[in-house]
Design an enzyme around this catalytic site. Structure first.
Site, PDB file in Angstrom:
ATOM      1  CD  GLU A 238      -2.801  -1.225   0.280  1.00  9.10           C
ATOM      2  OE1 GLU A 238      -3.045  -0.212  -0.395  1.00  9.10           O
ATOM      3  OE2 GLU A 238      -3.311  -2.329   0.044  1.00  9.10           O
TER       4      GLU A 238
ATOM      5  CB  CYS B 262      -2.425   6.085   2.729  1.00 10.96           C
ATOM      6  SG  CYS B 262      -1.209   5.217   3.614  1.00 10.96           S
TER       7      CYS B 262
HETATM    8  C1  UN1 Z   1      -3.316   4.849   6.257  1.00 14.19           C
HETATM    9  O1  UN1 Z   1      -3.266   6.075   6.280  1.00 14.19           O
HETATM   10  O2  UN1 Z   1      -2.387   4.185   5.778  1.00 14.19           O
HETATM   11  O3  UN1 Z   1      -9.223   5.171   6.334  1.00 14.19           O
HETATM   12  C2  UN1 Z   1      -4.419   4.057   6.849  1.00 14.19           C
HETATM   13  C3  UN1 Z   1      -8.436   5.663   7.140  1.00 14.19           C
HETATM   14  C4  UN1 Z   1      -7.886   4.807   8.243  1.00 14.19           C
HETATM   15  C5  UN1 Z   1      -6.721   4.008   7.777  1.00 14.19           C
HETATM   16  C6  UN1 Z   1      -5.662   4.833   7.104  1.00 14.19           C
HETATM   17  N1  UN1 Z   1      -8.918   3.950   8.762  1.00 14.19           N
HETATM   18  O4  UN1 Z   1      -8.076   6.815   7.078  1.00 14.19           O
END
Ligand code: UN1
Length: 493
Positions: free
Chosen positions: A246, A280
């Site tokens: 990821e 992310c």
């Molecule tokens: C991430 O930033 O890698 O949907 C994970 C979201 C969180 C997970 C983010 N539940 O923002």
């Protein structure tokens, strides 16, 4: 905290004796712990332990494997507030988010425990009535899980839990920034009684050796595209290794002409500034229909100006610090670049230096309007901070075109009251996580979590990781006293 590696059920020092520190990004004077800087020898020891444990672990009934997770989750639930405080201290996100991180991790443990008495393969018909055919899953072996600092609790558990419940053994290599939280995970796994070698944790400096080790069979990675791309190249050189990565995003929130602006503005604030824009899934692009542009901009900037930035342990603070010095420098570079690329700055942001802020890596939000431009770097590269572009568009077609004009494709949100428009976004935008009248963040563990293009390898994690860490085998059994073949093959000699 005097952290150690966790290998073969024991907490041990690194073989080199070198150590590193984890500090509080809101107060860099505060050292939260020191940890071994692991070497190739430590990797060899951990891989050996995981390999030795594999055979016994995979042979255990899946239901018995599940029982360890029941024990694990009960321990975690008892201490959830203490762990949340540690998460917040170590990675700087607001305490509400620290708690959410821990809750998300706990959900993953509960999820995998819930799967162990559920169907786990398929019964499939054969052309030949005397044959029974099945899809049965087999574990892949030793899994290396390399995780980022921004979800120091949830992401390691996203990767560890599906791997281990399926019969694999794991070596976790967490980010150096959040080694305390990873150490805690090791402590709880130990208390839960997982057999030695099933879950191992190696701190700092050894990700490369883990990926290159001939006996790690699956590499699970969450982090930057640069590192993920290197991992993909290394893994391609092995016949017995795969990876699922990821790798970030340049996510967008699309605000259409019929949007409910209360929802739009709230979704925008959450998408851009939770975790100081360091998810992310954070949005760094708002693609806004020109009909609602000025109202949206006005309200968004007004609320952003009022947003409380400060000590993340304070319940009223919305945004804590960013993770480290190099993050502050990177974000500042992109803020400058936006100006150079012709942005109309709506809110100038940067490093906060007042009395309140001088011990931490605090940044204020940078908000600008910019026309779509295929050559602009700020509109295409991931910044990972409180830095957001508002891009005006004239139509839904243009919104889709702008949305897809990036190499990434993780999270996409649209604000609209029109189900037909929402459906077009659903079908024509490129993403792995899509939201209607919601922010771009907030994924739940029982849904697939993964992106397309530069964001992922097409092998989503969280619950769907079960498909990634198992090999689906076909198992066909003949009950006749002679051989009858499919596809009309004859057996006459
Ligand atoms: C991430 O930033 O890698 O949907 C994970 C979201 C969180 C997970 C983010 N539940 O923002």
């Amino acid at each position: 905290m005097e952290g150690k590696n966790y290998i073969n059920g024991a907490f041990v020092n690194g073989s080199s004796g070198d150590r590193f520190e984890s500090r509080n990004p809101a107060n860099t004077d505060e050292v939260l712990g020191t940890f071994p800087l692991s070497s190739e020898t430590d990797v060899n020891n951990a891989v050996h332990a995981a390999q030795e444990a594999y055979d016994g672990w995979r042979r255990l009934s899946r239901i018995k494997r599940g029982e360890y997770f029941d024990e694990f989750v009960q321990l975690l639930k008892k201490d959830r507030e203490e762990i949340s405080q540690l998460v917040t201290k170590e990675c700087g996100k607001g305490i509400v988010e620290g708690r959410a991180d821990v809750t998300e991790g706990i959900h993953m443990v509960q999820y995998v425990f819930g799967t162990v008495r559920m169907p786990h393969g398929d019964v499939i018909d054969s052309e030949i009535s005397e044959k029974d055919a099945f899809m049965r899953r087999k574990p892949k072996g030793v899994v290396a899980a390399i995780t980022p600092w921004n979800f120091p609790f949830a992401i390691p558990l996203w990767l560890i839990c599906p791997s281990v419940v399926e019969g694999n053994t794991v070596i976790l290599k967490p980010s150096r920034e959040t080694a305390c939280t990873a150490n805690k995970i090791a402590e709880y796994a130990h208390k839960a009684g997982f057999p030695p070698g099933v879950i191992n944790v190696l701190h700092g400096g050894c990700g490369d050796f883990l990926v290159k080790h001939p006996d790690t069979h699956m590499v699970l990675f969450v982090g930057s595209n640069d590192v993920g791309s290197e991992i993909k190249k290394i893994v391609a050189g092995f016949h017995n290794k795969m990876c699922a990565c990821e790798m970030g995003g340049k996510n967008a929130l699309i605000v259409l002409d019929d949007a409910n602006l209360d929802i739009a503005v709230n979704a925008a604030i959450i998408s851009a500034f939770k975790t100081s824009g360091q998810r992310c899934t954070s949005a760094s692009r708002f693609i806004v229909h020109e009909k609602v542009l000025s109202e949206f901009e006005k309200r968004f900037v007004e609320i952003t100006k009022r947003m409380r930035i400060g000590n993340p342990l304070d319940e009223d603070v919305f945004m804590g610090p960013v993770i480290n010095q190099s993050a502050t420098e990177k974000i500042a570079r992109y803020n400058d670049l936006a100006k150079k690329e012709g942005a109309t700055v709506l809110l100038d942001g940067g490093r906060l230096t007042g009395e309140h802020y001088k011990k931490g890596y605090f940044m204020s939000p940078f908000v600008y309007r910019m026309k779509t431009n295929p050559k602009s770097r700020v509109l295409h590269e991931e910044v990972f901070g409180p830095h957001v572009a508002i891009i005006p568009v004239k139509s839904i077609d243009e919104a889709i075109e702008v949305h897809n004009d990036t190499d990434y494709g993780l999270s996409c949100a649209v604000i609209t009251e029109d189900f037909r428009k929402a459906r077009r976004i659903r079908d024509d935008c490129e993403y792995g996580l899509g939201y209607v009248n919601l922010p771009t963040i907030g994924a739940e563990v029982h849904l697939p979590f993964g992106g397309v293009k530069k964001s992922g390898t097409g092998l989503p994690s969280a619950s769907t990781l079960i498909d990634v860490v198992t090999h689906r085998t076909a198992w066909t059994v003949n009950h006749a006293m002679e051989i009858k073949m499919a596809q009309g093959l004859t057996v006459k000699l």
